[in-house]
Write a protein that holds these residues in place. Structure first.
Motif, PDB file in Angstrom:
ATOM      1  N   GLU A 203      24.031 -29.083  31.190  1.00 41.68           N
ATOM      2  CA  GLU A 203      23.642 -30.394  31.047  1.00 41.68           C
ATOM      3  C   GLU A 203      22.599 -31.022  32.071  1.00 41.68           C
ATOM      4  O   GLU A 203      21.733 -31.594  31.413  1.00 41.68           O
ATOM      5  CB  GLU A 203      24.949 -31.409  31.309  1.00 41.68           C
ATOM      6  N   LYS A 204      22.704 -30.338  33.261  1.00 41.53           N
ATOM      7  CA  LYS A 204      21.990 -30.711  34.339  1.00 41.53           C
ATOM      8  C   LYS A 204      20.417 -30.190  34.226  1.00 41.53           C
ATOM      9  O   LYS A 204      19.691 -30.219  35.257  1.00 41.53           O
ATOM     10  CB  LYS A 204      22.573 -30.825  35.753  1.00 41.53           C
ATOM     11  N   SER A 205      20.208 -29.449  33.271  1.00 38.01           N
ATOM     12  CA  SER A 205      19.269 -28.687  33.040  1.00 38.01           C
ATOM     13  C   SER A 205      18.838 -27.767  34.394  1.00 38.01           C
ATOM     14  O   SER A 205      17.634 -27.276  34.646  1.00 38.01           O
ATOM     15  CB  SER A 205      17.879 -29.169  33.102  1.00 38.01           C
ATOM     16  N   ARG A 206      19.883 -27.409  34.925  1.00 35.24           N
ATOM     17  CA  ARG A 206      19.789 -26.408  36.353  1.00 35.24           C
ATOM     18  C   ARG A 206      19.697 -24.766  35.755  1.00 35.24           C
ATOM     19  O   ARG A 206      19.671 -23.859  36.309  1.00 35.24           O
ATOM     20  CB  ARG A 206      20.934 -26.608  37.148  1.00 35.24           C
ATOM     21  N   LEU A 207      20.446 -24.721  34.210  1.00 31.37           N
ATOM     22  CA  LEU A 207      20.494 -23.467  33.940  1.00 31.37           C
ATOM     23  C   LEU A 207      20.247 -23.458  32.273  1.00 31.37           C
ATOM     24  O   LEU A 207      20.751 -24.074  31.703  1.00 31.37           O
ATOM     25  CB  LEU A 207      21.826 -22.701  34.125  1.00 31.37           C
ATOM     26  N   THR A 208      19.486 -22.578  31.697  1.00 33.61           N
ATOM     27  CA  THR A 208      19.199 -22.177  30.375  1.00 33.61           C
ATOM     28  C   THR A 208      19.899 -20.906  30.039  1.00 33.61           C
ATOM     29  O   THR A 208      19.611 -19.900  30.776  1.00 33.61           O
ATOM     30  CB  THR A 208      17.802 -22.314  29.904  1.00 33.61           C
ATOM     31  N   ILE A 209      21.018 -20.769  29.119  1.00 38.90           N
ATOM     32  CA  ILE A 209      21.374 -19.434  28.818  1.00 38.90           C
ATOM     33  C   ILE A 209      21.127 -19.210  27.280  1.00 38.90           C
ATOM     34  O   ILE A 209      21.320 -20.078  26.285  1.00 38.90           O
ATOM     35  CB  ILE A 209      22.925 -19.452  28.781  1.00 38.90           C
ATOM     36  N   TYR A 210      20.436 -17.982  26.885  1.00 40.48           N
ATOM     37  CA  TYR A 210      19.802 -17.725  25.573  1.00 40.48           C
ATOM     38  C   TYR A 210      20.902 -16.616  25.209  1.00 40.48           C
ATOM     39  O   TYR A 210      21.361 -15.622  25.975  1.00 40.48           O
ATOM     40  CB  TYR A 210      18.482 -17.244  25.473  1.00 40.48           C
ATOM     41  N   LEU A 211      21.466 -16.894  24.231  1.00 43.03           N
ATOM     42  CA  LEU A 211      22.359 -15.759  23.676  1.00 43.03           C
ATOM     43  C   LEU A 211      21.834 -15.172  22.417  1.00 43.03           C
ATOM     44  O   LEU A 211      21.412 -15.987  21.312  1.00 43.03           O
ATOM     45  CB  LEU A 211      23.720 -16.350  23.289  1.00 43.03           C
ATOM     46  N   ASN A 212      21.258 -13.995  22.353  1.00 43.03           N
ATOM     47  CA  ASN A 212      20.481 -13.472  21.115  1.00 43.03           C
ATOM     48  C   ASN A 212      19.128 -14.294  20.737  1.00 43.03           C
ATOM     49  O   ASN A 212      19.199 -14.592  19.659  1.00 43.03           O
ATOM     50  CB  ASN A 212      21.248 -13.116  20.033  1.00 43.03           C
ATOM     51  N   LYS A 213      18.612 -14.875  21.819  1.00 43.65           N
ATOM     52  CA  LYS A 213      17.598 -15.856  21.899  1.00 43.65           C
ATOM     53  C   LYS A 213      17.885 -17.281  21.389  1.00 43.65           C
ATOM     54  O   LYS A 213      16.933 -18.011  21.484  1.00 43.65           O
ATOM     55  CB  LYS A 213      16.441 -15.212  20.596  1.00 43.65           C
ATOM     56  N   GLN A 214      19.020 -17.498  21.257  1.00 44.83           N
ATOM     57  CA  GLN A 214      19.497 -18.995  20.844  1.00 44.83           C
ATOM     58  C   GLN A 214      19.797 -19.581  22.163  1.00 44.83           C
ATOM     59  O   GLN A 214      20.872 -19.070  22.946  1.00 44.83           O
ATOM     60  CB  GLN A 214      20.247 -19.126  19.911  1.00 44.83           C
ATOM     61  N   PRO A 215      19.326 -20.827  22.557  1.00 42.70           N
ATOM     62  CA  PRO A 215      19.959 -21.532  23.721  1.00 42.70           C
ATOM     63  C   PRO A 215      21.328 -21.963  23.406  1.00 42.70           C
ATOM     64  O   PRO A 215      21.712 -22.502  22.534  1.00 42.70           O
ATOM     65  CB  PRO A 215      18.891 -22.620  23.693  1.00 42.70           C
ATOM     66  N   ILE A 216      22.128 -22.146  24.439  1.00 43.02           N
ATOM     67  CA  ILE A 216      23.491 -22.248  24.321  1.00 43.02           C
ATOM     68  C   ILE A 216      23.625 -23.762  24.664  1.00 43.02           C
ATOM     69  O   ILE A 216      23.056 -24.263  25.679  1.00 43.02           O
ATOM     70  CB  ILE A 216      24.557 -21.568  25.034  1.00 43.02           C
ATOM     71  N   LYS A 217      24.248 -24.656  23.897  1.00 45.65           N
ATOM     72  CA  LYS A 217      24.416 -25.798  24.081  1.00 45.65           C
ATOM     73  C   LYS A 217      25.589 -26.187  25.012  1.00 45.65           C
ATOM     74  O   LYS A 217      26.492 -25.555  24.894  1.00 45.65           O
ATOM     75  CB  LYS A 217      24.648 -26.716  22.952  1.00 45.65           C
ATOM     76  N   PRO A 218      25.628 -27.231  25.611  1.00 50.73           N
ATOM     77  CA  PRO A 218      26.822 -27.399  26.395  1.00 50.73           C
ATOM     78  C   PRO A 218      27.977 -28.094  25.847  1.00 50.73           C
ATOM     79  O   PRO A 218      27.763 -28.748  24.706  1.00 50.73           O
ATOM     80  CB  PRO A 218      26.359 -28.440  27.558  1.00 50.73           C
ATOM     81  N   TRP A 219      29.226 -27.710  26.217  1.00 54.48           N
ATOM     82  CA  TRP A 219      30.323 -28.572  25.631  1.00 54.48           C
ATOM     83  C   TRP A 219      31.107 -29.343  26.753  1.00 54.48           C
ATOM     84  O   TRP A 219      31.395 -28.796  27.507  1.00 54.48           O
ATOM     85  CB  TRP A 219      31.371 -27.532  25.028  1.00 54.48           C
ATOM     86  N   ASP A 220      31.099 -30.937  26.491  1.00 55.32           N
ATOM     87  CA  ASP A 220      31.491 -31.300  27.315  1.00 55.32           C
ATOM     88  C   ASP A 220      33.235 -31.689  26.895  1.00 55.32           C
ATOM     89  O   ASP A 220      33.253 -32.589  25.820  1.00 55.32           O
ATOM     90  CB  ASP A 220      30.737 -32.832  27.235  1.00 55.32           C
ATOM     91  N   PRO A 221      33.810 -31.484  27.576  1.00 53.79           N
ATOM     92  CA  PRO A 221      35.664 -31.632  27.214  1.00 53.79           C
ATOM     93  C   PRO A 221      35.984 -33.056  27.211  1.00 53.79           C
ATOM     94  O   PRO A 221      36.918 -33.150  26.724  1.00 53.79           O
ATOM     95  CB  PRO A 221      35.933 -30.811  28.618  1.00 53.79           C
ATOM     96  N   PHE A 222      35.128 -33.783  28.022  1.00 55.99           N
ATOM     97  CA  PHE A 222      35.660 -35.346  28.248  1.00 55.99           C
ATOM     98  C   PHE A 222      35.276 -36.419  27.279  1.00 55.99           C
ATOM     99  O   PHE A 222      35.438 -37.421  27.533  1.00 55.99           O
ATOM    100  CB  PHE A 222      35.476 -35.733  29.626  1.00 55.99           C
ATOM    101  N   LEU A 223      34.165 -35.932  26.409  1.00 55.61           N
ATOM    102  CA  LEU A 223      33.640 -36.970  25.593  1.00 55.61           C
ATOM    103  C   LEU A 223      33.127 -38.160  26.350  1.00 55.61           C
ATOM    104  O   LEU A 223      33.455 -39.146  25.836  1.00 55.61           O
ATOM    105  CB  LEU A 223      34.450 -37.160  24.281  1.00 55.61           C
ATOM    106  N   SER A 224      32.659 -37.763  27.545  1.00 52.67           N
ATOM    107  CA  SER A 224      32.533 -38.914  28.547  1.00 52.67           C
ATOM    108  C   SER A 224      31.533 -40.168  28.015  1.00 52.67           C
ATOM    109  O   SER A 224      31.716 -41.253  28.485  1.00 52.67           O
ATOM    110  CB  SER A 224      32.097 -38.816  29.672  1.00 52.67           C
ATOM    111  N   SER A 225      30.726 -39.818  27.043  1.00 51.62           N
ATOM    112  CA  SER A 225      29.730 -40.869  26.555  1.00 51.62           C
ATOM    113  C   SER A 225      30.422 -41.452  25.298  1.00 51.62           C
ATOM    114  O   SER A 225      29.626 -42.622  24.900  1.00 51.62           O
ATOM    115  CB  SER A 225      28.444 -40.425  26.399  1.00 51.62           C
TER     116      SER A 225
END
Ligand SMILES: Nc1ncnc2c1ncn2[C@@H]1O[C@H](COP(=O)(O)OP(=O)(O)OP(=O)(O)O)[C@@H](O)[C@H]1O
Ligand SMILES: [Mg+2]
Length: 500
Positions: A203-225
């Motif tokens: 979320e804070k763009s401190r890390l990008t993780i690609y899994l088989n070339k696809q970027p992984i999206k963050p999952w926010d457990p708290f639906l804070s927005s």
């Protein structure tokens, strides 16, 4: 140093490693543990490639972190190269000096690490099959790539400095005989796990993780927005828990979420599992639900009515020993000093969550500043437990009783008897079972009924208020607004008209 005689008694490498293989990592947790090291090494990007390769599966994890020189790499490959009691930098996600090795061996039999620092690449490898063939039980760390491994080192060309971890002979992650469907399921589990445990970093763009070339999206457990999410203020735990803080959330009821949102919010292991505490250590999630053995009298367990309660708990790595963090970074126990505060916060969140669950997302405090709503059903505490009674104050009931009384005293008595029979036979057990099985409260309060149905019932009561009670239309509308379930339909009540 005492003057005792001592003997050197190292463990047999194969025996120890075989034993460590059973620590119980899932594939997602193992990869997360390897990515922890990348984060600690300052990586901004991690590329994971998972190949099925017709049963000769392989996983590579490349990062653009600081990389290691040959000597550092040798230490990194050593089991227990660091003392867990040492102080670690605040952003270091490691603790035991074991994760890289234990996580890798939990999935496969060969671990190769290639690391690039100052334009030099060093490569070292553990191979359980090689260790098995060596009779001395020694720790034979091999140099370079296995001759059967293709030249994956090119991957390091992508980065100025960084580390490439190669996992092969994946007897645990991809047991022989699996299918491509198994691979897809595996990828799905890995993706969900990583999107959960590293969501803050992503979320804070401190890390990008690609899994088989696809970027992984963050999952926010708290639906804070989400506007319907409730949250408590952030509370700092006692000073001795240096920097630990906690914040409770109650997520919106299913009715307030779009089906897609609801499904996504459930999380990798589902709603029931992801209730309770989400523990973060330096922003990396290490626990994703559960009640931390807290509770009053007996430990709270995960139960349906509390599944909308999710509590964020952040602890710094300096508190690892107090919180009994384990090698897999997947358990934590609150120290005695924090238990009372956590119990208090959790109890409040559980109660709020139970109410949202039971009232389908309409907070029972919805009309705080107005008069109390007249309920149809009243729960009355008697010595033998709770009884449910139909309120004769409710206008729909009151008007029938009233008319009946005027017509004939026995008719009114009959109606009261009928109500009593209903009260005594409400299928409490059945409702309770249906709630548990359907994981939701049964429909009530005209839920899902077309507005005409509600309107026709409201109109009947409204008419009776005007005609029989001689109320003015304004008064009748106002009193309906204070009457269950019509308090939920203000617009409809406003549209009620006097029938000529
Ligand atoms: N991707 C990497 N980049 C740079 N250094 C690394 C990397 N992976 C491992 N290391 C080095 O190797 C050491 C050992 O890693 P390992 O995961 O086995 O233990 P740890 O991270 O120190 O503790 P823990 O057992 O809690 O994970 C790390 O402390 C780090 O110095
Ligand atoms: Mg580690």
């Amino acid at each position: 140093m005492s003057s005792s005689q001592s003997r050197n008694s190292p463990p047999r490498a194969t025996a120890l490693i075989e034993a460590l293989r059973g620590l119980g990592y899932t594939s997602g947790a193992a990869i997360a543990d390897i990515i922890d090291n990348s984060v600690s090494a300052g990586a901004r990007t991690v590329w994971i490639d998972v190949e099925w390769n017709n049963g000769n599966g392989r996983v590579t994890i490349l990062d653009d972190g600081s990389g290691m020189a040959d000597q550092e790499l040798e230490l990194a490959m050593t089991l227990g190269d660091k003392n867990p009691l040492d102080r670690r930098s605040e952003s270091d996600l490691g603790r035991f000096g074991l994760g890289l090795k234990t996580a890798s061996f939990s999935q496969g039999r060969r671990l190769t690490v290639a690391s690039k620092k100052d334009r030099t690449v060093s490569i070292l490898r553990w191979d359980l099959d090689y260790l098995l063939t060596s009779a001395d039980g020694g720790w034979h760390l091999l140099e370079g790539l296995d001759p059967r491994t293709p030249n994956l080192i090119e991957k390091l060309d992508e980065v100025v400095s960084g580390t490439l971890v190669i996992l092969e002979l994946l007897d645990r992650m991809m047991p022989n005989g699996g299918t491509t469907q198994d691979l897809l399921d595996l990828l799905d589990r890995i993706e969900k796990h990583l999107s959960m445990v590293f969501h803050r970093f992503i979320e804070k763009s401190r890390l990008t993780i690609y899994l088989n070339k696809q970027p992984i999206k963050p999952w926010d457990p708290f639906l804070s927005s989400h506007p319907a999410t409730w949250s408590s203020p952030r509370t700092k735990l006692d000073k001795r828990n240096n920097g630990a803080w906690v914040q409770a959330f109650v997520l919106p009821h299913r009715d307030r979420l779009k089906p897609k949102e609801y499904e996504a919010a459930a999380g990798p292991d589902g709603w029931n599992s992801h209730q309770g505490f989400f523990v973060y250590r330096n922003e990396r999630m290490i626990l994703s639900g559960g009640w931390l053995s807290l509770g009053k009298g007996r430990h709270w367990t995960r139960e349906e009515p509390y599944r909308l309660a999710r509590i964020e708990l952040e602890i710094p790595n300096s508190a690892d020993a107090d919180w009994k963090i384990d090698i897999r970074k997947s358990t934590a126990y609150p120290p005695p000093i924090a238990r009372a505060t956590l119990t208090h916060i959790a109890e409040d969140a559980r109660e709020r969550a139970r109410r949202v669950f039971a009232f389908r997302g309409r907070p029972s405090t919805g009309n705080q500043n107005r008069d109390p709503v007249l309920p149809v059903w009243e729960a009355i505490q008697v010595r033998a437990g709770i009884r449910y009674r139909i309120s004769s104050e409710h206008p729909a009931i009151a008007s029938v009783l009233d008319i009946a009384g005027k017509i004939d005293g026995t008719l009114q008595k009959d109606i009261r008897t009928m109500l009593r029979v209903l009260e005594e036979t409400i299928p409490v057990q059945r409702i309770w079972l249906d709630t548990a099985e359907n994981k939701d409260t049964p429909r009530s309060s005209f839920d899902g009924e077309p507005p005409e149905e509600v309107l026709s019932v409201a109109q009947t009561i409204f008419n009776s208020m005007l005609k029989r009670k001689g109320m003015s239309p304004e008064l009748a509308r106002a009193s309906l607004l204070r009457t269950e379930p019509f308090d939920q339909y203000p617009e409809l009540i406003a549209s009620l008209k006097e029938e000529s």
